[in-house]
Scaffold this active site. Structure first.
Site, short mmCIF file in Angstrom:
data_model
loop_
_atom_site.label_atom_id
_atom_site.label_comp_id
_atom_site.label_asym_id
_atom_site.label_seq_id
_atom_site.Cartn_x
_atom_site.Cartn_y
_atom_site.Cartn_z
N LYS A 107 11.12 3.33 -0.41
CA LYS A 107 11.09 4.79 -0.53
C LYS A 107 11.30 5.20 -1.98
O LYS A 107 12.20 4.72 -2.66
CB LYS A 107 12.20 5.41 0.33
CG LYS A 107 12.03 5.13 1.81
CD LYS A 107 11.12 6.12 2.48
CE LYS A 107 11.80 7.40 2.73
NZ LYS A 107 11.80 7.93 4.05
N TYR B 94 -4.00 2.59 8.63
CA TYR B 94 -3.37 1.48 7.92
C TYR B 94 -2.86 0.36 8.83
O TYR B 94 -2.20 -0.55 8.36
CB TYR B 94 -2.21 1.99 7.06
CG TYR B 94 -1.30 2.98 7.76
CD1 TYR B 94 -0.50 2.58 8.81
CD2 TYR B 94 -1.27 4.30 7.36
CE1 TYR B 94 0.32 3.46 9.46
CE2 TYR B 94 -0.44 5.21 8.01
CZ TYR B 94 0.36 4.78 9.06
OH TYR B 94 1.17 5.66 9.70
N CYS C 49 6.98 48.07 -4.94
CA CYS C 49 7.16 49.20 -5.84
C CYS C 49 5.76 49.76 -6.02
O CYS C 49 4.85 49.03 -6.42
CB CYS C 49 7.72 48.69 -7.17
SG CYS C 49 7.51 49.85 -8.51
N ASP D 209 2.59 10.48 3.27
CA ASP D 209 3.62 11.40 3.74
C ASP D 209 2.97 12.52 4.55
O ASP D 209 2.68 13.59 4.04
CB ASP D 209 4.37 11.97 2.53
CG ASP D 209 5.67 12.60 2.94
OD1 ASP D 209 6.07 12.45 4.10
OD2 ASP D 209 6.30 13.25 2.08
N CYS E 89 11.88 49.75 -12.46
CA CYS E 89 11.61 51.16 -12.78
C CYS E 89 12.36 52.13 -11.86
O CYS E 89 12.21 53.35 -11.98
CB CYS E 89 10.11 51.45 -12.73
SG CYS E 89 9.45 51.46 -11.06
N CYS F 122 13.20 49.83 -6.97
CA CYS F 122 12.64 48.80 -7.85
C CYS F 122 13.67 48.40 -8.91
O CYS F 122 14.21 49.28 -9.60
CB CYS F 122 11.37 49.32 -8.51
SG CYS F 122 10.73 48.18 -9.76
N GLU G 171 0.85 -1.20 0.00
CA GLU G 171 0.00 0.00 0.00
C GLU G 171 0.88 1.24 0.00
O GLU G 171 2.09 1.15 0.26
CB GLU G 171 -0.90 -0.02 1.24
CG GLU G 171 -0.10 0.14 2.53
CD GLU G 171 -0.78 -0.44 3.76
OE1 GLU G 171 -1.52 -1.44 3.63
OE2 GLU G 171 -0.55 0.12 4.85
N LYS H 239 2.80 4.65 1.06
CA LYS H 239 3.35 5.18 2.31
C LYS H 239 2.98 6.66 2.32
O LYS H 239 3.51 7.46 1.54
CB LYS H 239 4.87 5.00 2.32
CG LYS H 239 5.50 5.48 3.60
CD LYS H 239 6.97 5.06 3.65
CE LYS H 239 7.61 5.45 4.95
NZ LYS H 239 7.46 6.85 5.34
N CYS I 77 4.80 50.90 -13.45
CA CYS I 77 6.06 50.14 -13.54
C CYS I 77 5.89 49.03 -14.58
O CYS I 77 4.97 48.21 -14.47
CB CYS I 77 6.40 49.55 -12.17
SG CYS I 77 7.74 48.35 -12.23
S1 IVH Z 1 2.85 0.72 8.97
C1 IVH Z 1 4.02 -1.45 12.76
N1 IVH Z 1 1.82 1.75 6.82
O1 IVH Z 1 5.75 5.75 7.85
C2 IVH Z 1 3.43 -0.70 11.62
N2 IVH Z 1 3.25 3.13 8.13
O2 IVH Z 1 8.65 5.76 8.05
C3 IVH Z 1 4.27 0.42 11.19
N3 IVH Z 1 3.49 5.41 7.25
O3 IVH Z 1 5.95 5.58 11.32
C4 IVH Z 1 3.64 1.42 10.32
N4 IVH Z 1 2.18 5.17 5.51
O4 IVH Z 1 3.97 6.91 10.28
C5 IVH Z 1 2.62 1.96 7.87
N5 IVH Z 1 0.80 2.53 4.89
C6 IVH Z 1 1.59 2.74 5.94
C7 IVH Z 1 2.20 3.98 6.17
C8 IVH Z 1 3.05 4.14 7.27
C9 IVH Z 1 2.94 6.01 6.17
C10 IVH Z 1 4.42 6.09 8.17
C11 IVH Z 1 4.26 5.72 9.61
C12 IVH Z 1 5.60 5.20 10.03
C13 IVH Z 1 6.49 5.82 9.03
C14 IVH Z 1 7.79 5.09 8.91
#
Ligand code: IVH
Length: 697
Positions: free
Chosen positions: A342, A246, A454, A137, A439, A436, A133, A135, A459
C-alpha cells in the site's frame, strides 16, 4: 447496535491500541476483537468509518499476529475468520464461483522481505518469481464468460455473494461482451477486475454537478463503486467507467481440452486476457526473480502514481507460477501467494478550526473549512472546500471537531466525515452568514438549490473572481495573470473589468517592486497571445452560469459571430447538444444584458475576435482534416481505442505511410512504418502522450 457510550468507549480503546499496535498482546485479545468488530460495523453496515483504512489494517494485523502465535486462542467468530458483509438488497444476489478473497497488506520493504521469506519457506524454494502490477483503486467486480459470451457481472459483496449487476457491467466499454476463450480450450471462466473512473472523466463529471449547483462526488473510487450500483444503466454509461481485469479465479475447460500454457503463470494469464481484448495490466506489470526487484519497482511506481490517468493505491505482488500459488493456498481472508503493497496513506485526521466563506464569480458563497495543517500524500492540507451549506449539515460538522480528511491524487482534498463521538462539548456550530462577507448585500437562495448567492454583480469579490476565471488556464490562458496579480491590479485601481485586462497601464506597474522589464514583457506577450484564443475559450472565460467548457464549445461552434447569440430563442438554445432549460435560460439572460453586450463589443474593439473561425474549433472534432496512423505497442492505450479516439475527434485513419499522412503515432517496437515516415518530411512522428495532448487541444 452500539449506543453513544459504547461508541465512545470503543473509540478510546481504539486510540489506545493504535498507540503501539506491535505491542498488543494476548491480554488485549478480546478488546482487540471487539474493536475490530465495531469498526467493521461502522465501515460495512453504517458506511461511516471512524478510523482510516490504514489504522484498521494495523489492528487487523495485530490480531493475525497474536492468533498465529497462539492458535489455541483463535475463535470461530474472530474477525480474521470471515469476510465482512457489504450487500445491498437492490439487486439480485449472485454467488461467486470462487469466493472473492481480499489481499494481505504491506507498507514497507521490511513487510515485503517478510512476505518473501514466508513464501520461500512455504514453497521450499530458494528464490521465487513474482509478478508485480498496480493495485487499482475502484470497485471490484467478478465476471463470468461462458462459451465466449459475457453472461454475468457481480460486485464483490461479502466475498461469497455479491450483487448481480450484469447490465451495468455491460456499459463498461473496456470489457468485451464476447471474447474468444474457446480458442484456449476454455468453456467457462470467472475473472476478477476493478472498475474505475479515470481522473479526467471524474473531474468533468464533477464539474457538471457543480455547474448545476449539486454537490460533487467525493473521489473516483466512490464514484466508480457507487456507479456500479445505480439502477439507471444509461446514467452508468454516461459516467464512462473503465475496467482492468487482473485475475482468473476459475476455469472450466471444453471437453477434451488441455489447460492452456497461458494459465501456467500469472503473467501468462494477463497476456491471454490482453490478447482476448481485455484491459489487463499487461503493460504495467513486471516479472522479477527474487524480492529486491519487486521492492524497487514498488518504490519507483509510487513516485509516478500521479502521472497515471486513474487512481491506484498500491501495487500487488503475486507469485507468478500458478502451480506454486495452488501449493501455497490461502487463509480465510487472503491468498498466501499475493500481497498488496500500500502506498502512503492519503487519509489523515485533523481538527476543524474554522469555516470561512468565499464569494465565487457567480456570487456563490462557498464555505471553506480551515483545518489544522496536516500532511497527506506529500502535500500539506489546510483548506478544504465544503461546497455548500447542505454538506455542512450532512456531515454534521462543528468547529473544533476531529475530521477525517482524504486527498486522492489530483482530486481536491475533502472531508470524509466528522467524528462526533470524540466531541467534548466545547465544539461550536458552523453559522452560515446572512449577508455577503465582502459587500454585505443580503444573500439569496433559489428554490431547489443548495447554494447561497450574493446577487450584487458589482460585488468586488465577484468582479475579481470573474477576471481570474477569464485569464485562467482553461479559459484565455493568460500566463502570469493569476490570482495574486489580478488582486494587486484591482486593488491598485488599475483593473476594474475584463476589457481592462487589455488596457493595463504597464508604465505604472513597471514602477512596482517585483515587476521587472522581463516580467512585464512576459505579461504583455501573454495578454497579446490571448487575443488569438479560439472563440470557445472566450465563451468559457465569460463565466456564464452553467456554461462549462463543453457547453462553451457547443455555443462557439453554433454561431459565426458570438453576438449572434443575442437573437437565439430559448427553444433554439435548447435544441443544441447538452443544453437543457436551465443552461438555455442562463445563456439568454447573459446575452440579453446590455452591459454584457457592451463588454463584448469593447473586447472586439480591443482586438479579440468574436468570430468563429471554424478551423479553430469544431465541437467534437478538433482533429478534423488530419490523418493518423498508429504503429507499435502504445504504452497505455489499446490500438483500437486510440484509433477510435482519433476518429471520434474527426481524424481520419490511414492504413499506410504516405505523403498524405499527418501524424504517425509510435509505440514500442515500431518497425518499417516508422522508418518510412522518417523519410517523409511532412509526417509528424509523435508519442502516445503527444497524441493525447493533441486530442485535448
Ligand atoms: S488480486 C485472489 N490484483 O484490491 C486475488 N486485486 O485490497 C485477489 N485490487 O479485493 C485480488 N487491484 O478488489 C488483485 N491488481 C490487482 C488489484 C486488486 C486492485 C483490489 C481487489 C481486492 C482488493 C484488496
Amino acid at each position: 447496535m452500539y449506543n453513544a457510550n459504547e461508541t465512545r468507549h470503543l473509540q478510546q480503546e481504539t486510540a489506545s491500541l493504535l498507540k503501539a499496535p506491535d505491542a498488543i498482546g494476548t491480554k488485549q485479545l478480546e478488546d482487540l476483537r471487539n474493536v475490530l468488530r465495531f469498526h467493521e460495523y461502522r465501515y460495512y453496515i453504517l458506511n461511516d468509518p471512524l478510523i482510516a483504512d490504514f489504522e484498521y489494517d494495523q489492528l487487523f494485523k495485530a490480531l493475525e499476529r497474536i492468533e498465529a502465535a497462539h492458535p489455541e486462542l483463535r475463535t470461530a467468530d474472530s474477525p480474521t475468520q470471515r469476510v465482512a458483509k457489504g450487500l445491498t438488497r437492490d439487486f439480485p444476489s449472485a454467488t461467486h464461483l470462487v469466493p472473492m478473497l481480499s489481499l494481505d497488506n504491506s507498507y514497507n520493504s521490511d513487510d515485503l522481505l517478510d512476505f518473501d521469506r514466508k513464501a520461500r519457506e512455504l514453497s521450499g524454494l530458494s528464490e521465487i518469481e513474482y509478478c508485480v502490477e498496480p493495485k487499482f483503486d475502484g470497485g471490484s467486480i467478478s465476471l463470468i464468460y461462458e462459451n465466449d459470451m459475457l453472461v454475468r457481472g457481480a460486485t464483490r459483496g461479502d466475498g461469497v455473494e455479491g450483487d448481480e449487476i450484469t447490465t451495468n457491467v455491460k456499459q463498461i466499454r473496456s470489457l468485451p461482451l464476447s471474447a474468444g476463450f474457446s480458442k484456449y480450450g476454455i468453456e467457462q471462466v470467472e475473472i476478477r477486475g476493478e472498475v474505475l473512473i479515470n481522473k479526467e472523466n471524474f473531474r468533468q463529471f464533477n464539474e457538471k454537478l457543480i455547474e448545476q449547483g449539486q454537490a460533487p462526488l467525493a473521489n473516483p473510487r466512490n464514484a466508480a463503486a457507487g456507479t456500479l450500483r445505480i439502477k439507471d444503466s444509461a446514467e452508468v454509461s454516461r459516467r464512462k467507467l473503465e475496467a482492468f481485469v487482473y485475475h482468473i479465479s476459475y476455469v472450466n475447460l471444453l471437453p477434451g481440452a488441455q489447460s492452456p500454457d497461458a494459465l501456467d503463470t500469472h503473467a501468462g494469464s494477463l497476456k491471454m486476457l490482453w490478447d482476448l481484448g481485455f484491459r489487463s495490466p499487461q503493460k504495467e506489470k513486471q516479472v522479477f526473480k527474487g524480492i529486491q526487484g519487486v521492492i524497487d519497482y514498488c518504490l519507483s511506481f509510487e513516485q509516478t502514481r500521479d502521472d497515471l490517468p486513474y487512481e491506484i493505491d498500491g501495487m500487488v505482488i503475486k507469485v507468478n507460477s500458478t502451480e506454486l500459488q495452488d501449493k501455497m493456498g490461502m487463509t480465510t481472508h487472503h491468498p498466501r501467494w499475493a500481497i498488496a503493497y500500500k502506498f502512503k496513506a492519503r487519509q489523515a485526521t485533523s481538527i476543524l478550526q474554522n469555516v470561512e466563506f468565499q464569494v465565487g464569480r457567480t456570487g456563490s458563497i462557498t464555505p471553506v473549512a480551515k483545518i489544522q495543517p496536516v500532511p497527506i500524500g506529500g502535500v500539506t492540507v489546510s483548506s478544504i472546500s465544503l461546497f455548500n451549506e447542505d454538506i455542512i449539515k450532512e456531515k454534521d460538522l462543528m468547529i473544533g471537531d476531529t475530521v477525517l480528511v482524504e486527498r486522492a491524487g489530483d482530486v481536491i482534498p475533502y472531508i470524509v466525515k466528522s467524528m462526533a463521538e470524540l466531541r467534548t462539548g466545547s465544539e461550536k456550530p458552523v453559522v452560515f452568514p446572512g449577508t455577503c462577507p465582502v459587500c454585505s448585500s443580503r444573500l439569496f437562495k433559489e428554490e431547489g438549490e443548495a447554494v447561497w448567492r450574493c446577487i450584487n454583480i458589482e460585488c468586488p469579490a465577484q468582479v475579481v473572481e470573474r477576471m481570474i476565471h477569464f485569464a485562467s488556464k482553461d479559459a484565455m490562458d493568460i500566463r502570469g495573470f493569476g490570482d495574486a496579480n489580478v488582486r494587486k491590479f484591482y486593488e491598485a485601481g488599475l483593473l476594474k473589468d475584463i476589457p481592462g485586462i487589455y488596457q493595463l497601464d504597464f508604465e505604472t506597474i513597471g514602477t512596482w517592486e517585483g515587476f521587472g522589464k522581463k516580467s512585464i514583457d512576459n505579461l504583455k506577450a501573454a495578454i497579446d497571445h490571448s487575443r488569438q484564443q479560439p472563440l470557445h475559450r472566450l465563451v468559457f472565460g465569460l463565466g456564464i452560469r452553467f456554461v462549462g467548457e463543453t457547453t462553451a464549445k457547443t455555443l462557439a461552434n453554433t454561431v459565426t459571430h458570438l453576438l449572434d447569440l443575442k437573437e437565439f430563442t430559448l427553444e433554439q438554445l435548447q435544441s443544441l447538444e447538452d443544453i437543457g432549460p436551465k443552461v438555455a435560460g442562463s445563456v439568454q439572460h447573459f446575452f440579453s444584458n446590455p452591459q454584457n453586450i457592451a463588454m463584448l463589443e469593447q473586447l472586439e474593439q480591443l482586438g479579440l475576435s468574436l468570430r468563429n473561425n471554424k478551423k479553430d474549433f469544431v465541437s467534437s472534432g478538433n482533429l478534423e482534416g488530419l490523418t493518423f496512423l498508429f504503429t507499435g505497442t502504445l504504452p497505455t492505450l489499446k490500438r483500437s481505442d486510440a484509433e477510435a479516439m482519433a476518429e471520434a475527434k474527426g481524424g481520419k485513419l490511414l492504413s499506410g505511410v504516405s505523403a498524405k499522412l499527418n501524424y504517425l503515432v509510435v509505440g514500442e517496437d515500431a518497425g518499417s512504418k516508422l522508418e518510412k515516415a522518417k523519410k517523409i518530411n511532412t509526417v509528424k512522428i509523435i508519442s502516445e502522450a503527444e497524441f493525447l495532448k493533441l486530442l485535448e487541444e
